[in-house]
Design an enzyme around this catalytic site. Structure first.
Site, mmCIF file in Angstrom:
data_model
loop_
_atom_site.group_PDB
_atom_site.id
_atom_site.type_symbol
_atom_site.label_atom_id
_atom_site.label_comp_id
_atom_site.label_asym_id
_atom_site.label_seq_id
_atom_site.Cartn_x
_atom_site.Cartn_y
_atom_site.Cartn_z
ATOM 1 N N ASP A 1 0.830 -1.202 0.000
ATOM 2 C CA ASP A 1 0.000 0.000 0.000
ATOM 3 C C ASP A 1 0.872 1.262 0.000
ATOM 4 O OD1 ASP A 1 -2.733 -1.433 0.810
ATOM 5 O OD2 ASP A 1 -1.119 -2.185 2.076
ATOM 6 N N TYR B 1 5.201 -14.097 0.354
ATOM 7 C CA TYR B 1 4.463 -14.246 1.612
ATOM 8 C C TYR B 1 4.906 -15.550 2.281
ATOM 9 C CZ TYR B 1 1.477 -10.483 -0.161
ATOM 10 O OH TYR B 1 1.021 -9.287 -0.658
ATOM 11 N N GLN C 1 13.033 2.105 -2.941
ATOM 12 C CA GLN C 1 12.380 1.691 -4.186
ATOM 13 C C GLN C 1 13.319 1.726 -5.390
ATOM 14 O OE1 GLN C 1 8.927 4.311 -3.997
ATOM 15 N NE2 GLN C 1 7.663 2.582 -3.383
ATOM 16 N N ARG D 1 5.586 -10.104 -4.721
ATOM 17 C CA ARG D 1 4.286 -10.267 -4.058
ATOM 18 C C ARG D 1 3.553 -8.926 -4.060
ATOM 19 N NH1 ARG D 1 5.985 -10.372 2.427
ATOM 20 N NH2 ARG D 1 5.430 -8.174 2.779
ATOM 21 N N GLY D 2 2.218 -8.988 -4.018
ATOM 22 C CA GLY D 2 1.422 -7.782 -3.906
ATOM 23 C C GLY D 2 1.400 -6.959 -5.185
ATOM 24 N N GLU D 3 0.893 -5.728 -5.033
ATOM 25 C CA GLU D 3 0.596 -4.906 -6.206
ATOM 26 C C GLU D 3 1.798 -4.111 -6.713
ATOM 27 O OE1 GLU D 3 -3.021 -2.668 -5.920
ATOM 28 O OE2 GLU D 3 -2.257 -1.050 -7.166
ATOM 29 N N ASP D 4 2.430 -3.369 -5.825
ATOM 30 C CA ASP D 4 3.526 -2.508 -6.278
ATOM 31 C C ASP D 4 4.657 -3.334 -6.889
ATOM 32 O OD1 ASP D 4 4.988 0.074 -6.400
ATOM 33 O OD2 ASP D 4 6.305 -0.916 -4.978
ATOM 34 N N SER D 5 5.001 -4.440 -6.234
ATOM 35 C CA SER D 5 6.110 -5.268 -6.724
ATOM 36 C C SER D 5 5.791 -5.915 -8.063
ATOM 37 C CB SER D 5 6.459 -6.344 -5.698
ATOM 38 O OG SER D 5 6.831 -5.758 -4.472
#
Length: 378
Positions: free
Chosen positions: A25, A206, A255, A271-275
């Site tokens: 996030d 994760y 970043q 994992r996730g959105e940004d990555s």
């Protein structure tokens, strides 16, 4: 696209972020804030964050003890139960439905701010039909949904100007890669191996990822691999031993260095959105672990995303096994993906997909253009 004929009236942004997924996030919000503050006619960007400790892991300049501070020209405000009574800017972005404080919303009404609900990234078909739709408010306050996405009918993906050119310039200077690995305390012998053809694997996952299958498959491969994993992400992995697989824990990085690690790795696990978005821009083969949701909703999203990728069915199976924690299945699928007959195809598809996605508008530019138009037309 931004209407260049429009007068350049300065626009200020408030962005609200609640940290749910540790780094995803805040990762998205921080990249968006930095991109907006570099774009005309944006004048000021203020980022409200409820968890500065997680934020400090990806941005070393953040002081978790400070209620207000300025980093890279962006004002950071610690979002607590008693937030400061600040006047809202013209545009207020709530990231992922994290509603701003009621008193702040009341002040948004008084100042007629434009309220943007920046949604999660999804490849599902319905996203295009909901993108940029108004969200009617009883108070009359203007509010709209804004969806990032993989098609021209969405807000696009976060991408800084000239990102792919920056990537290529960095990759053209191997000494920069060596310096980066040294700064992360990777042993010299492994750096030399990597500089002479060993496979660099970046692992960000994760806890339920089937990493045993990953180790087994890499151990069967002819090439030697070095797995770089951020400290604390997979603590049991560093005790594993295999003559063809070395595991090195590295510090969390900002970043910019995160991107460089993805660019220089032969295989990325994210994992996730940004990555995910950053792995796409790396143009390298990658495996994505989606954030797990109740009733396996995340697997529906995974299949929708896979349907938009150019990857062959074998890679779909590989991604599915990684996301359903099937160690043996994943190891077998990775054996196939790394084979001489499949590996070049996966590499080419990843590179070409990055170039294709880069032809869409980027999220920051799309959002700014939408806000400018809405503020002008009411």
């Amino acid at each position: 696209m931004i209407d260049s004929s429009s007068p350049s009236v300065p626009i200020d942004f408030d962005i609200f972020c609640r940290v749910i997924d540790n780094f995803g996030d805040i990762g998205v919000c921080w990249r968006l804030a930095r991109q907006l503050t570099s774009m005309a006619p944006v004048s000021r960007v203020r980022l409200w964050v409820d968890d500065l400790h997680s934020f400090a892991k990806i941005e070393s300049g953040v002081d978790p003890g400070q209620g207000r501070q300025t980093i890279h020209g962006i004002e950071l405000v610690r979002w607590t139960d008693s937030p400061p009574d600040l006047r809202p800017y013209q545009v207020v972005v709530e990231a992922f439905a994290c509603t701003p404080p009621p008193a702040f919303i009341a002040r948004m009404n008084a100042g007629n701010s434009l309220w943007i609900n920046l949604e999660y990234l999804s490849a599902e078909d319905w996203v295009e039909s909901c993108h940029a739709l108004p969200s009617l408010q009883a108070s009359g306050l203007r509010k709209a949904f804004f969806f990032p996405g993989f098609t021209a009918g969405t807000g696009g993906l976060l991408r800084e100007a000239q990102l792919l050119d920056t990537r290529e310039r960095w990759l053209a200077q191997p000494v920069l890669r060596r310096d980066l690995l040294r700064s992360l305390h990777v042993p010299d012998a492994m750096i030399e191996g990597l500089m002479h053809g060993w496979r660099q694997v970046y692992l960000f996952c994760y806890p339920n990822a089937p990493v045993a299958g990953l180790l087994q498959s890499l151990g069967r491969d002819d090439n030697t691999s070095v797995i770089l994993v951020p400290a604390g992400v997979c603590p049991t992995l560093k005790n594993q031993r295999n003559p063809r697989v070395h595991v090195v824990e590295i510090p969390f990085v900002g970043q910019a260095d995160f991107d460089r690690l993805l660019w220089s790795s032969g295989l990325n696990f994210v994992r996730g959105e940004d990555s995910l978005v950053r792995a796409i821009w790396a143009g390298r083969p990658f495996v994505w672990q989606i954030y797990e949701q109740q009733e396996a909703v995340h697997l529906v999203k995974l299949r929708a995303w896979l349907a938009r990728t150019p990857f062959q069915p074998a890679i779909h199976g590989l991604m599915n096994a990684w996301n359903t924690a099937q160690e043996h299945e994943f190891g077998t699928r990775l054996d196939e993906a790394l084979s001489p007959g499949e590996w070049p195809q996966w590499q080419a598809q990843a590179r070409l997909w990055a170039e294709k996605m880069a032809r869409n508008n980027d999220l920051g530019s799309s959002l700014l253009a939408f806000c400018m138009k809405t503020l002008q037309t009411g």
